[in-house]
Design an enzyme around this catalytic site. Sequence first.
Site, mmCIF file in Angstrom:
data_model
loop_
_atom_site.group_PDB
_atom_site.id
_atom_site.type_symbol
_atom_site.label_atom_id
_atom_site.label_comp_id
_atom_site.label_asym_id
_atom_site.label_seq_id
_atom_site.Cartn_x
_atom_site.Cartn_y
_atom_site.Cartn_z
ATOM 1 C CG ASP A 22 -81.194 12.123 -85.287
ATOM 2 O OD1 ASP A 22 -82.033 12.917 -85.060
ATOM 3 O OD2 ASP A 22 -80.663 11.480 -84.561
ATOM 4 C CD GLU B 166 -80.768 14.342 -81.807
ATOM 5 O OE1 GLU B 166 -79.528 14.014 -82.455
ATOM 6 O OE2 GLU B 166 -81.873 13.963 -82.526
ATOM 7 C CG HIS C 283 -81.790 2.492 -92.017
ATOM 8 N ND1 HIS C 283 -80.736 3.046 -93.116
ATOM 9 C CD2 HIS C 283 -81.286 3.055 -90.873
ATOM 10 C CE1 HIS C 283 -80.019 3.716 -92.591
ATOM 11 N NE2 HIS C 283 -80.254 3.866 -91.195
#
Length: 519
Positions: free
Chosen positions: A153, A266, A90
């Site tokens: 997340d 958030e 990632h």
Amino acid sequence: MIAYLGRIVHDNDAESKLDDDVSSISKSLDLQGSIENGDVSSLASKDFGGLYSVKPLFLIKPSGAEDISRVVKLASRTSNLTVAARGNGHSINGQAMAEGGLVIDMCSTEKNHFEFLPINGSHYIDVSGGALWEDVLTRCVSRYGYAPRSWTDYLSLTVGGTLSNAGVSGQAFRYGPQTSNVTELEVVTGKGEITVCSETLNSELFFGVLGGLGQFGIITRARIKLQQAPDMVRWIRVVYSEFEEFTRDAEFLVTQKEGESFDYVEGFVFCNNDDPFNGWPSVPLDPGHEFNPTHISQTAGSVLYCLEVAFHYRNSDHPTVDTAVNGLLGRLRFVEGLKSQVDVSYTKFLLRVNRAEEQVKANGTWDGPHPWLNLFVSKSDVVNFDRTVFKTMLKDGVGGPMLIYPLLRSKWDDRTSVVLPEGEIFYIVALLRFVPNGPSVEKSVAQNREIVNWCIKVGLDFKLYLPHYQSKEDWERHFGNRWSRFVERKASFDLMAILAPGQNIFRRDPPNIIISREF
């Protein structure tokens, strides 16, 4: 064996021999895992960012720390081989690649460790560095009713990968990043040594590896702090037209004591229009609920702000949830009529981005380039950042989420390798672009560069998160007065600069490291 690898590295005609010799190399290394020719493996030559592609010499799928140790020791006996640990791929800018080197697929070790540990009244889980956080979540909750306290997340990331950076989400204001929620590591250093470390045992390695961008060691096991997992989450979004009111409320919530605020905080910026990806439709949590723009003042600007919060509860607490949540919301100044909420299971809430991934994959966007930009910006400069970047440069959106929310410096350990802006409150900004192949990729990369250059030019107090720089001077500026400590750690644990070459911090050139220690 060493001579053979040397011939491969320097002999352009050796490419055709690789397949025939993979098995012999594996036997020579006495690997319990497997090895593949890097030229035929797409896994090791690309990442999620899709901006870089380089071919390694081999892709190693180790069975455990012993295999990794053998690979690193082999590289240390050559003149130029490097080793990169790859989690779930990632990275955005090729950080987990090793051109002409050895890439270690950490996911092959994901099942190696999973042990629930009650210690002195607290609870921990020992997991592999190659384990995915989504698997840690589901196994911990289903088997023990416990879960880690701090998350990212997106949970299809490896434990070792996030701990090598920081690991940030909406719980970090309370518990700190994931690097603040680990008590012990097993690490393979740049010398090939398998070392257990903690705050009290080999502490310099422990804190160096946490947030160390893979420069000092490869994490093969981590001991993570746990807490009792709630049953349910009330997930809420409220909207603001003014940035100052958004930040006032966000900062109020993250500075309250535990039990007197939400459990997750958030926020994000969105366009004041009906664009399906960047505008009003991106806000509602309930698919049956539409955003009503008539509640927005006519004087509102080109962008709006959404505060996203969550309240954890047990099934037995349900009768009191409304009172607690409404009491907190009553202290906020969001736009009346623009509140969206749903109640979901704790696991479903934490896997929310993974579900979004499935939707994005369905339309083919997930596999495209992702020129993302992540920054930490000090509270003192965040209004200026909003005015210039969000309201001007990015007023039409970025084709994906534009996150912004406050974090508390006191929840981070200064002994780790992570560097932060000054001051107790700072903001994470994440520009998560999804763009099609073509000119838009270069345009997005150029815009990211423009944003960073503007921050430098006007003297903003900021740091890149998941940093990627091309020059030593940029890295020195990034680390500031922590640069000498970072270099000293490199000299202690990976003097030959074997590990994580894709970060572009050190070359495999020992004199370069020694010279750098003068700064």
